[in-house]
Design a protein around this motif. Structure first.
Motif, PDB file in Angstrom:
ATOM      1  N   LYS A  44     -49.029 -27.824 -22.355  1.00  0.00           N
ATOM      2  CA  LYS A  44     -50.275 -27.176 -21.935  1.00  0.00           C
ATOM      3  C   LYS A  44     -51.007 -26.509 -23.098  1.00  0.00           C
ATOM      4  O   LYS A  44     -52.193 -26.168 -22.968  1.00  0.00           O
ATOM      5  CB  LYS A  44     -49.989 -26.143 -20.846  1.00  0.00           C
ATOM      6  N   HIS A  45     -50.326 -26.310 -24.217  1.00  0.00           N
ATOM      7  CA  HIS A  45     -50.959 -25.679 -25.371  1.00  0.00           C
ATOM      8  C   HIS A  45     -51.555 -26.691 -26.345  1.00  0.00           C
ATOM      9  O   HIS A  45     -52.175 -26.301 -27.339  1.00  0.00           O
ATOM     10  CB  HIS A  45     -49.954 -24.788 -26.106  1.00  0.00           C
ATOM     11  N   ILE A  46     -51.372 -27.985 -26.093  1.00  0.00           N
ATOM     12  CA  ILE A  46     -51.954 -29.029 -26.946  1.00  0.00           C
ATOM     13  C   ILE A  46     -52.692 -30.003 -26.035  1.00  0.00           C
ATOM     14  O   ILE A  46     -52.070 -30.831 -25.365  1.00  0.00           O
ATOM     15  CB  ILE A  46     -50.877 -29.768 -27.762  1.00  0.00           C
ATOM     16  N   ASN A  58     -54.385 -24.609 -27.971  1.00  0.00           N
ATOM     17  CA  ASN A  58     -54.730 -23.348 -27.314  1.00  0.00           C
ATOM     18  C   ASN A  58     -53.514 -22.434 -27.411  1.00  0.00           C
ATOM     19  O   ASN A  58     -52.526 -22.632 -26.697  1.00  0.00           O
ATOM     20  CB  ASN A  58     -55.087 -23.574 -25.840  1.00  0.00           C
ATOM     21  N   THR A  59     -53.566 -21.465 -28.292  1.00  0.00           N
ATOM     22  CA  THR A  59     -52.406 -20.601 -28.476  1.00  0.00           C
ATOM     23  C   THR A  59     -52.226 -19.681 -27.271  1.00  0.00           C
ATOM     24  O   THR A  59     -53.178 -19.390 -26.543  1.00  0.00           O
ATOM     25  CB  THR A  59     -52.547 -19.716 -29.728  1.00  0.00           C
ATOM     26  N   PRO A  60     -50.999 -19.214 -27.050  1.00  0.00           N
ATOM     27  CA  PRO A  60     -50.816 -18.127 -26.068  1.00  0.00           C
ATOM     28  C   PRO A  60     -51.546 -16.882 -26.559  1.00  0.00           C
ATOM     29  O   PRO A  60     -51.987 -16.811 -27.712  1.00  0.00           O
ATOM     30  CB  PRO A  60     -49.305 -17.912 -26.060  1.00  0.00           C
ATOM     31  N   TYR A  75     -47.806 -24.528 -33.457  1.00  0.00           N
ATOM     32  CA  TYR A  75     -48.240 -25.703 -32.698  1.00  0.00           C
ATOM     33  C   TYR A  75     -48.747 -26.807 -33.614  1.00  0.00           C
ATOM     34  O   TYR A  75     -48.614 -27.999 -33.297  1.00  0.00           O
ATOM     35  CB  TYR A  75     -49.294 -25.306 -31.666  1.00  0.00           C
ATOM     36  N   THR A  76     -49.293 -26.432 -34.762  1.00  0.00           N
ATOM     37  CA  THR A  76     -49.678 -27.446 -35.749  1.00  0.00           C
ATOM     38  C   THR A  76     -48.445 -28.194 -36.234  1.00  0.00           C
ATOM     39  O   THR A  76     -48.459 -29.427 -36.385  1.00  0.00           O
ATOM     40  CB  THR A  76     -50.413 -26.795 -36.937  1.00  0.00           C
ATOM     41  N   LYS A  77     -47.355 -27.469 -36.455  1.00  0.00           N
ATOM     42  CA  LYS A  77     -46.098 -28.106 -36.863  1.00  0.00           C
ATOM     43  C   LYS A  77     -45.599 -29.058 -35.784  1.00  0.00           C
ATOM     44  O   LYS A  77     -45.119 -30.164 -36.088  1.00  0.00           O
ATOM     45  CB  LYS A  77     -45.038 -27.048 -37.151  1.00  0.00           C
ATOM     46  N   ARG A  78     -45.704 -28.654 -34.527  1.00  0.00           N
ATOM     47  CA  ARG A  78     -45.258 -29.508 -33.428  1.00  0.00           C
ATOM     48  C   ARG A  78     -46.053 -30.818 -33.407  1.00  0.00           C
ATOM     49  O   ARG A  78     -45.491 -31.896 -33.213  1.00  0.00           O
ATOM     50  CB  ARG A  78     -45.402 -28.779 -32.094  1.00  0.00           C
TER      51      ARG A  78
END
Length: 425
Positions: A44-46, A58-60, A75-78
């Motif tokens: 849900k954050h990407i 979309n960061t928490p 999240y960029t790393k993910r």
């Protein structure tokens, strides 16, 4: 306006909540758009923005600039880890301006299905009205809300009867002031001076284009509306109705088509009904470029500067903003995206003309005076931003033009591959 006449309240002014949204394009090893489906459907954050290959983080909700940028990096790393394992391998393009574009059909519209199918239809409408090329311009949105305890304590002292009404007016006043001062965020974070020739000429690749701009996506060349929005900040109902009026008149298909650098947003579902019923939860600034000089795409000090700017404005006395001022503000936003800020001017509400560089130094000077009794880290952030307007070589756009001219896309892909390797170690 906020009242912060005690050390504890002054301290609370430096706390708040942050949420970052970062758009990036997925590309192949040669610098062309990836044609694969969005590979992060379960996160849900990407999510996706306009294009199927345009990831959006979309960061928490975070409680400091440091935490927010660290979350963005996480999240960029993910994303980079997943892209590195794809066959063929894909990369995140690190710039706001796109790499190679063959033609409009080379830009894949995001494909939503089922109950969300309307999202694809809306994107097709945007593509028809504004062109797909403009939709490839990517950037970062900064969402911010003040510390809840600070607002509660100020509400009690305000003598007002309703906390929701109090908070709505505080954010409406802040948004109105950001109309006047928001241009400085564009100038401070502009990082997209170069484009590939394929953006402006079909089948013409590998010729760098420089148009005298530091940020194309914030300039007159981006997808602004065909009119200068005049919004009513007197109360939340009038604010919402002033946006709805453009939809009723057919100037907008939907409220989300209002391409304005500043938005007020509710908690939960992001629509005007919710905003009017539940009130303002936070303010969103939509004018920050991707910073390819940072692995996260954003420098923590720039997030801190945005917070300091809004804190200063929230405490400053109210000032009227006329319809004429709102029209001029759009021009100020566009002028702030230029490359040489000593040769382009803005107009302040009192009718004075200043170069963007001088106007920025004036604002930062006022902020330095306001924050003079705050911790030294605050002054360090303001000094960091001030230096950009003293020495142009300290600005991201100038450095990027110097380092990535003479093969923008090829050099950009070298950077994209280097960043991926660094992030997946």
């Amino acid at each position: 306006m906020l009242r912060i006449d005690s050390p504890e309240l002054r301290r609370l002014l430096l706390s708040g909540n942050f949420g970052l949204e970062k758009e990036s394009l997925r590309v192949d090893e040669n610098g062309f758009f990836a044609k694969t489906r969005h590979p992060f459907a379960d996160d849900k954050h990407i999510v996706r923005d306009f294009g199927e290959n345009q990831t959006e983080i979309n960061t928490p909700v975070c409680t400091s600039p440091h935490e927010a940028v660290e979350s963005l990096l996480y999240y960029t790393k993910r994303i980079q880890k997943v892209l590195s394992e794809m066959t063929p391998r894909e990369y995140l393009w690190p710039f706001s301006n796109p790499p190679y574009i063959r033609n409009e059909h080379d830009i894949p519209i995001a494909q939503f299905t089922g109950e969300q199918e309307e999202k694809t239809s809306y994107r097709k409408y945007l593509a028809h009205r504004y062109g797909r090329y403009k939709m490839t311009l990517s950037g970062i949105h900064v969402n911010y809300s003040f510390n809840a305890e600070l607002l509660q304590r100020d509400f009690i002292r305000s003598g007002k009867d309703n906390f929701v009404d109090y908070k709505n007016m505080l954010y409406l006043d802040l948004a109105r002031r950001m109309v006047v001062y928001g241009w400085i965020v564009i100038s401070a974070t502009a990082a997209s001076p170069l484009m590939d020739s394929s953006y402006v000429e079909k089948d013409r690749f590998d010729r760098d284009i420089f148009q005298g701009l530091a940020s194309v996506r914030c300039s007159e060349l981006r997808y602004w509306n065909a009119f200068a929005p005049i919004l009513d900040y007197s109360n939340i109902h009038n604010y919402v109705e002033s946006i709805r009026a453009y939809v009723k008149d057919g100037l907008l298909k939907a409220p989300t088509e209002l391409y304005y650098p500043i938005r007020l947003k509710p908690a939960g579902a992001n629509n005007l009904d919710s905003l009017e019923k539940n009130g303002v939860d936070h303010i969103e600034l939509r004018m920050v470029d991707l910073n390819p000089l940072s692995l996260a795409g954003l420098d923590e000090r720039d997030v801190a500067f945005v917070q300091l700017l809004m804190g200063w404005l929230a405490v400053s006395p109210n000032q009227p903003v006329s319809e004429k001022d709102q029209v001029q503000a759009v021009m100020n936003f566009k002028n702030a995206a230029h490359y040489d800020l000593k040769t382009v001017s803005l107009v302040t509400p009192d009718g004075e003309f200043y170069s963007i560089a001088q106007a920025a130094r004036n604002v930062i000077g006022f902020m330095k005076d306001f924050y003079r009794n705050y911790p030294s880290e605050v002054q360090s952030v303001l000094d960091f931003e001030d230096e950009k307007f003293i020495d142009a070589d300290k600005r991201y756009a100038w450095r990027i033009r110097r380092e990535y001219s003479g093969g923008f896309v090829k050099k950009g892909m070298e950077l994209a591959k280097k960043q991926q390797e660094e992030l997946i170690r």
